[in-house]
Design a protein around this motif. Sequence first.
Motif, PDB file in Angstrom:
ATOM      1  N   UNK A  32       0.841  -1.202   0.000  1.00 47.48           N
ATOM      2  CA  UNK A  32       0.000   0.000   0.000  1.00 47.48           C
ATOM      3  C   UNK A  32       0.874   1.249   0.000  1.00 47.48           C
ATOM      4  N   UNK A  33       0.569   2.207  -0.843  1.00 41.51           N
ATOM      5  CA  UNK A  33       1.328   3.466  -0.802  1.00 41.51           C
ATOM      6  C   UNK A  33       0.841   4.317   0.367  1.00 41.51           C
ATOM      7  N   UNK A  34       1.642   5.274   0.745  1.00 38.98           N
ATOM      8  CA  UNK A  34       1.246   6.216   1.801  1.00 38.98           C
ATOM      9  C   UNK A  34       0.731   7.454   1.085  1.00 38.98           C
ATOM     10  N   UNK A  35      -0.495   7.817   1.336  1.00 34.68           N
ATOM     11  CA  UNK A  35      -1.089   8.940   0.601  1.00 34.68           C
ATOM     12  C   UNK A  35      -1.529  10.022   1.579  1.00 34.68           C
ATOM     13  N   UNK A  91       4.040   8.449  -0.876  1.00 34.64           N
ATOM     14  CA  UNK A  91       5.236   7.587  -0.895  1.00 34.64           C
ATOM     15  C   UNK A  91       4.825   6.179  -1.312  1.00 34.64           C
ATOM     16  N   UNK A  92       5.569   5.639  -2.243  1.00 36.22           N
ATOM     17  CA  UNK A  92       5.276   4.281  -2.709  1.00 36.22           C
ATOM     18  C   UNK A  92       6.545   3.635  -3.187  1.00 36.22           C
ATOM     19  N   UNK A  93       6.417   2.680  -4.079  1.00 33.44           N
ATOM     20  CA  UNK A  93       7.613   2.006  -4.564  1.00 33.44           C
ATOM     21  C   UNK A  93       7.422   1.530  -5.999  1.00 33.44           C
ATOM     22  N   UNK A  94       8.531   1.173  -6.600  1.00 32.82           N
ATOM     23  CA  UNK A  94       8.494   0.631  -7.948  1.00 32.82           C
ATOM     24  C   UNK A  94       7.975  -0.805  -7.859  1.00 32.82           C
ATOM     25  N   UNK A  95       6.885  -1.099  -8.605  1.00 32.37           N
ATOM     26  CA  UNK A  95       6.345  -2.461  -8.535  1.00 32.37           C
ATOM     27  C   UNK A  95       6.495  -3.219  -9.854  1.00 32.37           C
ATOM     28  N   UNK A  96       6.857  -2.532 -10.914  1.00 33.33           N
ATOM     29  CA  UNK A  96       7.023  -3.221 -12.208  1.00 33.33           C
ATOM     30  C   UNK A  96       7.953  -2.379 -13.071  1.00 33.33           C
ATOM     31  N   UNK A 107      -1.329   5.598  -7.150  1.00 39.27           N
ATOM     32  CA  UNK A 107      -2.335   5.873  -8.183  1.00 39.27           C
ATOM     33  C   UNK A 107      -2.166   7.284  -8.750  1.00 39.27           C
ATOM     34  N   UNK A 108      -2.297   7.392 -10.057  1.00 37.50           N
ATOM     35  CA  UNK A 108      -2.179   8.693 -10.687  1.00 37.50           C
ATOM     36  C   UNK A 108      -3.167   9.705 -10.125  1.00 37.50           C
ATOM     37  N   UNK A 138       5.020  10.662 -15.108  1.00 38.97           N
ATOM     38  CA  UNK A 138       3.751  10.719 -15.839  1.00 38.97           C
ATOM     39  C   UNK A 138       2.791   9.712 -15.234  1.00 38.97           C
ATOM     40  N   UNK A 139       1.558   9.699 -15.743  1.00 37.68           N
ATOM     41  CA  UNK A 139       0.604   8.679 -15.315  1.00 37.68           C
ATOM     42  C   UNK A 139       0.587   7.595 -16.387  1.00 37.68           C
ATOM     43  N   UNK A 140       0.813   6.349 -15.964  1.00 38.25           N
ATOM     44  CA  UNK A 140       0.956   5.242 -16.911  1.00 38.25           C
ATOM     45  C   UNK A 140      -0.362   4.905 -17.591  1.00 38.25           C
ATOM     46  N   UNK A 141      -0.273   4.068 -18.605  1.00 41.44           N
ATOM     47  CA  UNK A 141      -1.470   3.660 -19.337  1.00 41.44           C
ATOM     48  C   UNK A 141      -2.403   2.823 -18.464  1.00 41.44           C
TER      49      UNK A 141
END
Lengths: 257, 257, 257
Positions: free
Chosen positions: A161-164, A170-175, A187-188, A225-228
């Motif tokens: 879970x990201x911290x919002x 704050x989050x992390x690279x997942x892919x 989330x974007x 950016x916000x991913x597809x």
Amino acid sequence: VIVTLTTDFGEESPYVAAMKGILLSVNPQARIVDLSHQIPPQDVRHAAFFLAGAMPYFPCEAIHVIVVDPGVGTKRAILYVEVAGHRLLAPDNGCWTLLPGSASPTRVIRLTEDRYWRHPVSATFHGRDIFAPAAGHLSLGVPPHLLGLETMEWVRLGIPAPRLEPNYLAGEVIFIDHFGNLITNIPGKALDQLRGPRRFTVGDTVITRQVHSYGEAEPGTVVALVSSEGMVEIAVNQGSAAKQLQARIGALVTVAS
Amino acid sequence: VIVTLTTDFGEESPYVAAMKGILLSVNPQARIVDLSHQIPPQDVRHAAFFLAGAMPYFPCEAIHVIVVDPGVGTKRAILYVEVAGHRLLAPDNGCWTLLPGSASPTRVIRLTEDRYWRHPVSATFHGRDIFAPAAGHLSLGVPPHLLGLETMEWVRLGIPAPRLEPNYLAGEVIFIDHFGNLITNIPGKALDQLRGPRRFTVGDTVITRQVHSYGEAEPGTVVALVSSEGMVEIAVNQGSAAKQLQARIGALVTVAS
Amino acid sequence: VIVTLTTDFGEESPYVAAMKGILLSVNPQARIVDLSHQIPPQDVRHAAFFLAGAMPYFPCEAIHVIVVDPGVGTKRAILYVEVAGHRLLAPDNGCWTLLPGSASPTRVIRLTEDRYWRHPVSATFHGRDIFAPAAGHLSLGVPPHLLGLETMEWVRLGIPAPRLEPNYLAGEVIFIDHFGNLITNIPGKALDQLRGPRRFTVGDTVITRQVHSYGEAEPGTVVALVSSEGMVEIAVNQGSAAKQLQARIGALVTVAS
């Protein structure tokens, strides 16, 4: 009937070909569609993100076969799953549990009926001996309940879970994709809650440029950016953010304003 | 009709695509199934093991096209082969001679009838100019005897014979798969003749752990097992035995008790 | 209807699979043929040579989808093109302009009709959101003029012109294939104008051996030949000329007599 294949088998070994042979032996009319055979070996989490970005776009008639299966030959189950109208066969290692709707699948069946398998069943290649023939029979119209017993238990994967917070994410690279783009668990939409100019960080790198598409920036520039798929993504136009930032799965990503 | 393709062409070059185009131009209804385009360049022996692990699982109606062809443009023949009910087109370099039944194929024809070829025939790309159109015509129902002349001569590959003594087996690594598993020429059944605990070696490494499936051992452990094709195999659970043991094709493998 | 896919997406990311899903959702009967997903990332010129070596061999009914698209999300157009009887969808970056006949395409349409697209259209993945659904609708028989507006402007790529003098030819490496063969922009036919023994150079390497096929030379020998597409090619039998000569795209190649 469309049968898709997703494996970590690569192409230099005969394993994918053997599966296709068995599948077509059971149902010569099956329409095989390769999704990927380049899932990193035994990387169940990668497979799970892959499926989440691919399966939802398919028509519901398709049968999806996923063989990323470090537990082959042990007591791990093989599951038939119906989720959000899609149908799949996968080892019970959670690889399907990042799909939309996976919290409440319509049906999960544990494969037990070995008359739909190839014999003798090897201990190391269930792709050929169980997955492929079972998919072939499904594609011929065998009702799923004949494959085994319904179950309510299966392995689940989670996305950290990201911290919002109002002014801090704050989050992390997942892919990390083929281009070296870094997809995060932020989330974007969460960006909307930040006021003022945004400041992204990955490790020591600070990124202040947010774009809609890669080509807006000069080649080599690091951008956010916000991913597809709707997640915060860190990218380099015509380059690899993974290489340029030396970032890996799990790397901390923050956004502040 | 199913037409399978096995090549060493990779995917970044247009060669596989050109073959598919010609095949579909001759028979727009052909159902192309990719087996592999990642056979290591010019590695006929790898292709032979690949085919032995893949072709037998296909329905007999399929036509298999193999283009791993270091002799393209020289006098090496191109063969149409019927073996154990399967049909294939391959350069005469032995790549089909590790298939079950290959000691006594039903029919071997040397392709000579150039009306089934694309013209002009280049000296370097028979995949596009001979194999693909010939496969297309076969898939349309052209009888094989029209393609050329029956022959009783062809190149044969052999698997090195293992040494199988009552308490000692010695062989070598004959195939390394995508996961780095080492497949040997020692039949799994030969293990039955050993009494007492078994001791495997690959180079300097001694392996005492034999399992049925990778997942029985802790990640990183070197184990011996019987492969899905019935041969002695050396593997590392969730790792690469080839890397960990620095083993190559031809490496000595022994089993003693 | 056959729909071919050519991308730089690789296979470890879900992007190709997502495109296939959308395509099959729009037209479940589409017959998908993979041409390549290993075009080097963002390498439009590589894609152009790839297409020139692949598309002409296909039957005209096919629809070719090319997504090598560094400009995704910017104002670059997406084109539907009819050229020499072939039909394709591609970003307007010139990737189709090395095809035979590309100097005078029959029809070029700029895609504007978003009712044939998937919504919402992301800024970074037009393969999934525009190319795949548009190809699906085309394969269902939607007339191309409904997709957008005819245009007379598009990006063109060129092949650098070789210097062709009576006793001297100079050109460059324009494509390196999977085997490391160096394909040049010097037409094989131009060799006819040289009298006496020919002397090829690539960088510091002098090559005096010209062959018709790789296998004529001993393994490891550098040779010159005419490629399957009719161009001067530098190769190493059973080896990689690119590695052995350390040659790259753009390397000077000369022929003198």
